[in-house]
Write a protein that holds these residues in place. Structure first.
Motif, PDB file in Angstrom:
ATOM      1  N   UNK A 166       0.820  -1.208   0.000  1.00 49.00           N
ATOM      2  CA  UNK A 166       0.000   0.000   0.000  1.00 49.00           C
ATOM      3  C   UNK A 166       0.852   1.255   0.000  1.00 49.00           C
ATOM      4  N   UNK A 167       2.158   1.048  -0.147  1.00 46.87           N
ATOM      5  CA  UNK A 167       3.036   2.210  -0.235  1.00 46.87           C
ATOM      6  C   UNK A 167       2.709   3.002  -1.505  1.00 46.87           C
ATOM      7  N   UNK A 168       2.736   4.323  -1.419  1.00 46.18           N
ATOM      8  CA  UNK A 168       2.522   5.093  -2.649  1.00 46.18           C
ATOM      9  C   UNK A 168       3.645   4.816  -3.634  1.00 46.18           C
ATOM     10  N   UNK A 169       3.308   4.801  -4.895  1.00 45.16           N
ATOM     11  CA  UNK A 169       4.310   4.479  -5.893  1.00 45.16           C
ATOM     12  C   UNK A 169       5.214   5.687  -6.161  1.00 45.16           C
ATOM     13  N   UNK A 170       4.701   6.874  -5.916  1.00 44.90           N
ATOM     14  CA  UNK A 170       5.532   8.050  -6.178  1.00 44.90           C
ATOM     15  C   UNK A 170       5.231   9.123  -5.142  1.00 44.90           C
ATOM     16  N   UNK A 171       6.281   9.870  -4.842  1.00 47.11           N
ATOM     17  CA  UNK A 171       6.106  10.978  -3.896  1.00 47.11           C
ATOM     18  C   UNK A 171       6.859  12.188  -4.422  1.00 47.11           C
ATOM     19  N   UNK A 172       6.131  13.286  -4.540  1.00 48.05           N
ATOM     20  CA  UNK A 172       6.757  14.536  -4.958  1.00 48.05           C
ATOM     21  C   UNK A 172       6.811  15.431  -3.740  1.00 48.05           C
ATOM     22  N   UNK A 173       8.026  15.897  -3.400  1.00 45.66           N
ATOM     23  CA  UNK A 173       8.157  16.702  -2.193  1.00 45.66           C
ATOM     24  C   UNK A 173       8.666  18.091  -2.510  1.00 45.66           C
ATOM     25  N   UNK A 174       7.826  19.066  -2.272  1.00 45.89           N
ATOM     26  CA  UNK A 174       8.254  20.458  -2.315  1.00 45.89           C
ATOM     27  C   UNK A 174       8.979  20.806  -3.616  1.00 45.89           C
ATOM     28  N   UNK A 175       8.481  20.324  -4.726  1.00 44.88           N
ATOM     29  CA  UNK A 175       9.162  20.469  -6.006  1.00 44.88           C
ATOM     30  C   UNK A 175       8.983  21.870  -6.578  1.00 44.88           C
ATOM     31  N   UNK A 176      10.101  22.476  -6.963  1.00 45.94           N
ATOM     32  CA  UNK A 176      10.031  23.774  -7.635  1.00 45.94           C
ATOM     33  C   UNK A 176      10.839  23.712  -8.922  1.00 45.94           C
ATOM     34  N   UNK A 177      10.193  24.057 -10.022  1.00 40.86           N
ATOM     35  CA  UNK A 177      10.850  24.032 -11.333  1.00 40.86           C
ATOM     36  C   UNK A 177      10.576  25.366 -12.018  1.00 40.86           C
ATOM     37  N   UNK A 178      11.601  25.929 -12.627  1.00 33.76           N
ATOM     38  CA  UNK A 178      11.390  27.200 -13.303  1.00 33.76           C
ATOM     39  C   UNK A 178      12.299  27.348 -14.513  1.00 33.76           C
ATOM     40  N   UNK A 179      12.109  28.411 -15.264  1.00 29.74           N
ATOM     41  CA  UNK A 179      12.929  28.632 -16.457  1.00 29.74           C
ATOM     42  C   UNK A 179      14.389  28.877 -16.088  1.00 29.74           C
ATOM     43  N   UNK A 180      15.278  28.486 -17.007  1.00 26.17           N
ATOM     44  CA  UNK A 180      16.710  28.575 -16.761  1.00 26.17           C
ATOM     45  C   UNK A 180      17.146  29.992 -16.410  1.00 26.17           C
ATOM     46  N   UNK A 181      16.673  30.946 -17.158  1.00 27.68           N
ATOM     47  CA  UNK A 181      17.164  32.306 -16.982  1.00 27.68           C
ATOM     48  C   UNK A 181      16.514  33.049 -15.820  1.00 27.68           C
ATOM     49  N   UNK A 182      15.732  32.369 -15.002  1.00 24.82           N
ATOM     50  CA  UNK A 182      15.025  33.066 -13.930  1.00 24.82           C
ATOM     51  C   UNK A 182      13.616  33.396 -14.383  1.00 24.82           C
ATOM     52  N   UNK A 237       9.215  33.544 -13.225  1.00 20.44           N
ATOM     53  CA  UNK A 237       8.195  32.883 -12.401  1.00 20.44           C
ATOM     54  C   UNK A 237       8.313  31.369 -12.527  1.00 20.44           C
ATOM     55  N   UNK A 238       8.169  30.677 -11.411  1.00 20.19           N
ATOM     56  CA  UNK A 238       8.307  29.230 -11.402  1.00 20.19           C
ATOM     57  C   UNK A 238       7.137  28.578 -12.113  1.00 20.19           C
ATOM     58  N   UNK A 239       7.426  27.496 -12.846  1.00 19.49           N
ATOM     59  CA  UNK A 239       6.378  26.755 -13.527  1.00 19.49           C
ATOM     60  C   UNK A 239       5.644  25.872 -12.532  1.00 19.49           C
ATOM     61  N   UNK A 240       6.425  25.293 -11.608  1.00 21.12           N
ATOM     62  CA  UNK A 240       5.862  24.467 -10.555  1.00 21.12           C
ATOM     63  C   UNK A 240       6.487  24.968  -9.265  1.00 21.12           C
ATOM     64  N   UNK A 241       5.662  25.177  -8.231  1.00 19.29           N
ATOM     65  CA  UNK A 241       6.183  25.832  -7.035  1.00 19.29           C
ATOM     66  C   UNK A 241       5.787  25.086  -5.768  1.00 19.29           C
ATOM     67  N   UNK A 242       6.780  24.509  -5.117  1.00 23.35           N
ATOM     68  CA  UNK A 242       6.539  23.852  -3.836  1.00 23.35           C
ATOM     69  C   UNK A 242       5.459  22.789  -3.885  1.00 23.35           C
TER      70      UNK A 242
END
Lengths: 489, 317, 269
Positions: free
Chosen positions: A3-19, A21-26
């Motif tokens: 019953x363990x979750x197959x995936x866990x995303x923790x506090x993920x932040x992804x943004x454009x290389x040059x700086x 606004x983040x595309x995905x935030x926390x």
């Protein structure tokens, strides 16, 4: 079964290389071992980026700024972890699944290469493709869209992945294909955990066990349940003799060699809302363009009983004023180089002969009508949201005081919430201005909520026609039934 | 439509273009027909002499008539006689063409592999340093006109280092390949520009393919590196590759004129340039027609190979 | 995906270099003190105080010839780019707005010229009109036309099927109004980008034409022709070859860099 979750995303932040606004935030996400988790949100909310992160993949130009993703015990963002995941633990299918097939390689070769321990026949069986040996020797462009789709699914499922990521699997497809995908997904539920990215609310409600809403890269609480709208009927119901605002008789039109519209007869009563539905390719848009004079046709089109010329250029200004087309994609419907003001001014000048100061006053009135602030007149379409652009579109059509509005898929490029708002506005305008509306849509929920009558098209002919309640409750023709079946659950 | 029919249609198309081009070449060179007689007769000749010469050469007939005469003769392989030295145009062509082809083949032998390698390297590492370096280098090399590239090569390798001769002094009647040293610089000069242009084309195609959904899907299925390049990218690169090679070859024909002139290399390009300088109209017409024919043949062959090798195009036809 | 934007520094340097050469080419004849055609000394004299770049193959002052020799190349390139641009835009828009068949025919007709290698077109025209700069101009225009028509037609077609164009047509706006308000502003970017590319090709061609002796001949000064005229005396005085060569290299490279960047930017716009 763990019953363990197959995936866990923790506090993920992804943004454009040059700086920027983040595309995905926390983002925090737990994907259970079984069932379907749906990621929903407007376009640009970060759904695809989040989904791809489950494979440790970042689209070019993006970089991970923080947080982690763990799938089946692997860290997705280490080279070893990503390689291990892609070798068979996680599978991904983008929006147009068939496009993942290599056009220069035979289907059999591609299947065999991906198959691994299982046999090609098993793979095809799993996606319900009953085919002969000749099929395997074909190239992707030599099989039907539906078949190509299933082969793409087979490729993705070949290694028995523990997690399947589906990105907008039904966007842009017609009802019949959508239904096929939905059935396929439903069958896979028992075998693999699935993350479904979609802004198709019907698909989500049909298959999802859990819904996560993303907005501007963050997880938000689920949106409030959609308002159930009361039926908005045209106020001008026929009292004495109904006036026919728009009619077509024996309308036939072609696209090159194929017949797109085959002898259609149609009448729209003044003040009512007629819905035109049908699978993609049934000729709805072509019909609309013929009615407005943008597509050559044979047969007759009459406005308030007067037959008009075939091409818009040959119709009188008055006739052109009477019918207005509100186009499908709000982006392409407005000139990106024109301000809203200019876009509204041109029809005022050409078809109503308005000059200053009457024109500016009218523009202000129009913007108010469509619930847009007057300051928007100075903006260009690029600075408007999808819903706002569609409102400007409406305003432009209303500028000439038409009798009939032809709305061709005006909400299909918008997410459900915005689309509803636009349709509500339309209903309100219909009520206030006594407009006649022809609504072209593939969404039967819209038909149920807003239309008085419905005409079902298939291969250029009207196969069923009548009041909305009657047709939807007891569909007669096979196409109508397929559409109703695909829509409702 | 069957393959044979497709090829037949392409060939017919090429032939019709050739006919149109022949008419255009003729019209362009015969804009001032009277002068031909003037050139031949010399500056001191009388009007009467010139008129008689004009009549003898058949230059007093109408433009259309003269064109038809020339064109029908050309179709039979007779390209007339040049004004300068009364050389038979077809004979000159037959003599010089092998030299030019040799140069072109040498240049391509160097340029094609180098362009493919550079283009692949740049395309697969799109946006990163390798790509930027290669892209800028090829842009600059392609920007410089061929005669300057050749001049630089001469200045450095011939005049400067004395490694190779400055001019291609090939004894009359002999062939360049008997004195291979004369081939080095001209071939190198041709190769540089051809390489630069081709590498950019290859890179563009690779980038296109590498960003296709099926390549990303393969990547996400765990296919990497060489296997990705060979099994998934390359099969789709055949079409663009054929196009690049044909474009390159067609471009070499133009480049050859410059390089052969600069090096006095006895090829078709050199003869053409001389003919233009001397106003030797029949020679210009004949050589120009031959060059157009060669270009068309190369384009046609490239087209056919492309269709044969591409499953998508074959399936559609 | 593109090769990544060039750094602003590179572009500024390129812009500066291109402008500098253009200024020398266009204003040179006004700045020159000596005559470009009169022999002033022995052939291939080394640089001296009076003649900072020495003399050329016939003993003319190299500096004066350099200052006079750029105008032709630049004006011809610019002229050809402009005329091919105007003609191409007109034909391209017409072809783009016409039906698919008619448009294809226009493209095919123009493509006949595209089959012929560019230099061949110039040479054939020069054979018919020797010593004529106009022939070079016509030749380069003709050679750039197919590219221009193709690009403009493609851009026009993609704009012409947009919703807003259809709305305008349904409204009954005249063809000219649609072209003016809806088509032109939306293809302008593409046209600008392709103009840059064509200009760099035109410079390349005009310089080569000069080298081959096409256009107005001796004794007029021409950077391209100076390279061929003075190649024989490279070991005696390298300046009459080096200076025009360098100017041409700097100009062509700079223009190409700028044009390429412009094309990339508008491609993404």
């Amino acid at each position: 079964m763990s019953t363990e979750p197959v995936a866990r995303v923790s506090d993920l932040t992804i943004g454009p290389v040059g700086g920027g606004a983040a595309t995905v935030s926390g983002l925090n996400l737990t994907v259970p071992n079984r069932g379907v988790l749906a990621l929903v949100g407007r376009s640009g909310s970060g759904k695809t980026t989040a989904a791809l992160s489950l494979l440790g993949h970042l689209r070019p130009g993006l970089v991970r700024r923080g947080g982690a993703v763990h799938v089946a015990g692997q860290d997705a963002f280490t080279p070893g972890g990503a390689a291990a995941l892609r070798a068979g633990t996680v599978a991904y299918l983008p929006q147009d699944a068939a496009a993942t097939l290599n056009p220069s390689r035979r289907l059999g070769t591609q299947l065999a290469e991906a198959a691994g321990p299982r046999s090609v026949a098993e793979l095809l069986d799993a996606v319900h493709l009953n085919v002969d040996r000749g099929f395997l020797r074909r190239y992707p462009h030599q099989v039907s869209g539906g078949q190509a789709q299933r082969v793409a699914f087979a490729l993705a499922l070949a290694r028995d992945p523990r997690l399947l990521v589906l990105d907008e699997p039904t966007a842009g497809l017609d009802a019949v294909l959508v239904r096929g995908i939905r059935d396929l997904i439903a069958e896979l539920l028992g075998r693999t955990a699935t993350v479904l990215v979609s802004h198709d609310p019907e698909l989500v409600s049909a298959v999802a066990d859990e819904v996560v809403v993303l907005e501007a890269g963050r997880r938000v609480e689920a949106a409030p349940p959609r308002r159930v709208l009361s039926r908005t009927r045209g106020a001008r119901r026929a009292t004495v003799s109904p006036e026919i605002a728009l009619s077509a008789s024996g309308l036939t039109a072609r696209h090159g060699r194929t017949t797109a519209v085959a002898g259609i007869d149609l009448s729209v009563i003044s003040g009512e809302c007629l819905a035109l539905v049908g699978p993609s390719g049934s000729g709805k848009s072509t019909l609309a363009r013929c009615l407005v004079g943008l597509h050559p046709y044979r047969g007759e089109v009459a406005l308030r009983g007067t037959v008009v010329a075939g091409a818009a250029a040959r119709r009188t200004a008055e006739q052109r004023r009477q019918v207005q087309l509100v186009a499908q994609h709000s982006v392409g419907a407005l000139n990106p180089r024109e301000t809203v003001d200019t876009a509204l001014r041109r029809p005022l000048r050409h078809l109503r002969g308005l000059a200053e100061p009457a024109a500016s006053a009218e523009i202000a009135r129009l913007l108010d009508r469509v619930r847009l602030p007057s300051g928007y007149a100075r903006r260009r379409p690029g600075r408007l949201s999808g819903g706002e652009r569609q409102r400007v579109n409406l305003a432009r059509a209303l500028a000439v005081r038409p009798d009939v509005l032809l709305c061709d898929e005006v909400t299909s490029a918008l997410d459900a919430h915005t689309g509803d708002a636009v349709l509500d506005l339309l209903a309100e305008l219909r009520h206030d201005l006594g407009l006649t509306v022809v609504l072209i849509t593939h969404d039967l929920a819209t038909v149920a909520r807003h239309a008085d009558s419905v005409a079902v098209l298939d291969a250029g002919r009207v196969v069923e026609y009548g009041p909305v309640d009657a047709v939807l409750a007891a569909p007669d023709h096979v196409v109508t039934r397929a559409l109703v079946g695909a829509a409702g659950t | 439509m069957s393959l044979v029919l497709l090829i037949a249609r392409r060939v017919a198309g090429a032939v019709s273009i050739l006919v149109v081009l022949s008419a255009l070449i003729f019209a362009a060179t015969e804009v001032l027909p009277g002068d031909a007689a003037g050139v031949l007769a010399g500056g001191e000749s009388s009007q009467a002499d010139r008129d008689r010469l004009r009549q003898d050469l058949g230059l007093d007939a109408g433009l259309a008539h003269r064109y038809l005469t020339w064109a029908t003769a050309a179709a039979h392989g007779d390209l007339g006689t040049g004004y300068v030295g009364h050389r038979d145009v077809a004979a000159v062509l037959a003599d010089r063409l092998p030299n030019s082809l040799l140069l072109a083949v040498l240049a391509m032998a160097v340029a094609v592999p180098a362009a493919v390698a550079a283009g692949l390297a740049a395309g697969l590492r799109g946006g990163r340093r390798t790509d930027r370096m290669i892209s800028t280098a090829t842009l600059m090399a392609a920007a410089v006109p061929e005669f300057l590239v050749a001049a630089v090569l001469v200045a450095v390798f011939a005049t400067g280092l004395g490694l190779v001769p400055e001019v291609s002094l090939v004894p009359l009647g002999s062939r360049p390949w008997r004195a291979p040293a004369v081939l080095v610089l001209p071939a190198a000069a041709l190769a540089v520009t051809a390489l630069a242009v081709a590498a950019r084309l290859v890179r563009a195609s690779v980038v296109d393919i590498a960003s296709a959904p099926y390549v990303e899907a393969a990547r996400l299925r765990g296919v990497t590196g060489t296997r990705l390049a060979l099994r998934h990218v390359l099969p789709n690169a055949v079409g663009p590759a054929v196009q690049v090679v044909t474009v390159m070859f067609a471009g070499l024909i133009g480049g050859a004129v410059v390089v052969e002139t600069l090096f006095n290399y006895p090829g078709v390009g050199y003869e053409l340039q001389q003919a233009v300088a001397n106003r030797d109209v029949p020679m210009v017409q004949g050589l120009a027609l031959a060059m157009c024919t060669t270009t068309l043949v190369v384009l046609l062959l490239g087209d056919i190979v492309h269709v044969l090798l591409s499953p998508v195009l074959r399936g559609r036809s | 995906m593109t090769a990544g934007r060039r750094s602003p520094a590179t572009l500024v340097v390129a812009g500066f270099a291109a402008t500098a050469v253009a200024v020398v080419a266009l204003t040179g004849p006004e700045l020159a003190t000596g005559s470009p055609t009169a022999p002033v000394g022995l052939p291939f004299d080394v640089p001296s105080a009076a003649h900072p770049l020495g003399t050329d193959a016939i003993g003319r002052d190299v500096l004066s010839r350099v200052l006079h020799g750029g105008r032709t190349v630049l004006l011809l390139s610019a002229g050809a780019t402009l005329s091919a641009g105007l003609l191409g835009a007109a034909l391209g828009i017409l072809a783009g707005l016409a039906g698919t068949r008619a448009g294809e025919i226009v493209v095919r007709v123009v493509d006949v010229v595209a089959v012929v290698p560019a230099l061949l077109v110039l040479l054939v025209l020069a054979a018919g009109l020797p010593g004529s700069d106009l022939a070079v101009l016509a030749g380069v225009t003709l050679v750039s036309l197919p590219f221009s028509v193709r690009v403009v037609r493609a851009a026009t077609r993609s704009v012409a099927v947009s919703g807003f164009v259809e709305v305008a047509r349904a409204r009954g706006d005249s063809r000219w109004q649609v072209v003016r308000h809806d088509i032109l502003p939306n293809v302008a970017g593409t046209v600008l980008a392709e103009t840059g590319v064509r200009f760099s090709a035109a410079v390349h061609l005009c310089a080569t034409a000069g080298f081959l002796g096409l256009g107005r001949g001796a004794p007029a000064a021409n950077w391209g022709r100076m390279v061929s005229e003075n190649a024989a005396g490279l070991s005696l005085n390298m300046w009459p070859v080096l200076v025009p060569a360098l100017l041409l290299v700097v100009f062509t490279v700079a223009v190409n860099l700028l044009a390429d960047d412009l094309a990339v930017r508008w491609g993404e716009a």
